[in-house]
Design an enzyme around this catalytic site. Structure first.
Site, PDB file in Angstrom:
ATOM      1  N   ASP A   1     -13.887   1.817  19.987  1.00 31.64           N
ATOM      2  CA  ASP A   1     -13.141   2.837  19.252  1.00 31.64           C
ATOM      3  C   ASP A   1     -13.727   4.231  19.448  1.00 31.64           C
ATOM      4  OD1 ASP A   1     -15.374   1.899  17.708  1.00 31.64           O
ATOM      5  OD2 ASP A   1     -14.554   2.895  15.951  1.00 31.64           O
TER       6      ASP A   1
ATOM      7  N   ASP B   1     -18.144  -2.645  15.248  1.00 37.79           N
ATOM      8  CA  ASP B   1     -17.726  -1.762  14.163  1.00 37.79           C
ATOM      9  C   ASP B   1     -16.471  -0.982  14.538  1.00 37.79           C
ATOM     10  OD1 ASP B   1     -20.026  -2.646  12.925  1.00 37.79           O
ATOM     11  OD2 ASP B   1     -21.208  -0.913  13.535  1.00 37.79           O
TER      12      ASP B   1
ATOM     13  N   ASP C   1     -16.825  -4.032  21.217  1.00 37.19           N
ATOM     14  CA  ASP C   1     -17.548  -3.370  20.138  1.00 37.19           C
ATOM     15  C   ASP C   1     -17.313  -4.125  18.831  1.00 37.19           C
ATOM     16  OD1 ASP C   1     -18.919  -1.324  18.697  1.00 37.19           O
ATOM     17  OD2 ASP C   1     -17.022  -0.304  18.311  1.00 37.19           O
TER      18      ASP C   1
END
Length: 185
Positions: free
Chosen positions: A134, A11, A9
């Site tokens: 996240d 961000d 990922d």
């Protein structure tokens, strides 16, 4: 022998958006909010001016100027010797971010080919051996090994193996002992 695949990922994992929220908030309001104050709160909340951080996500330049997560560049470069690495971002939620994210990757991760960048909506389509993310919503339905990268909004998640830093991620993959396979471009 084919390399195993890692989906990473952007961000909150490669780009430190939480610090970026705090910095932009301070620059625009003069009020300081720290990442520690955001622990356990949903992402984009916890700021005195409700909704302002959500506005940042739609502001030109926001994604382009995000700071790089410490250690991510070297660890990802090292992982590319042993794994097929794809950057996977649910970028279409913020359409103006698409070009900014590409430019950000070109600047900070020039060793990642455009062929290894995937912008999508839901990440349920992603097929890989490992995913570093996240968010529970991205990891929950992933069929490979799930690595939760710590962020203020996920400090209470308990269903995943947690990695606080890129050094922790590097140690995990070092223990996997995958042989190095030359990159064929």
């Amino acid at each position: 022998m084919a390399k195993k695949r890692i989906a990473i990922d952007m961000d909150g994992v490669m780009a430190d958006l939480n610090q970026h929220y705090c910095d932009w908030y301070f620059e625009r309001t003069g009020e300081r909010v720290t990442k520690e104050q955001l622990h356990g709160l949903p992402e984009t909340t916890g700021f005195p001016q409700e909704g302002i951080v959500h506005h940042f996500l739609h502001t030109p330049g926001f994604f382009r100027t995000a700071p790089v997560m410490e250690g991510s560049q070297q660890v990802i470069l090292d992982l590319m010797d042993r794994y097929e690495v794809f950057i996977v971002s649910a970028a279409v939620e913020f359409p103006q971010s698409l070009a900014e994210k590409i430019d950000w990757l070109k600047e900070h991760f020039p060793f990642i080919s455009w062929k290894n960048i995937v912008f999508c909506g839901l990440k349920t389509i992603v097929k890989a051996d490992f995913m570093i993310d996240d968010y529970d919503k991205n990891l929950r339905y992933f069929e490979g090994e799930r690595l939760l990268f710590t962020a203020p909004h996920n400090v209470h998640y308990e269903d995943y193996n947690r990695y606080d830093t890129w050094d922790d991620v590097a140690k995990f993959f070092a223990a996997q002992q995958e042989p190095a396979v030359p990159n064929i471009a």
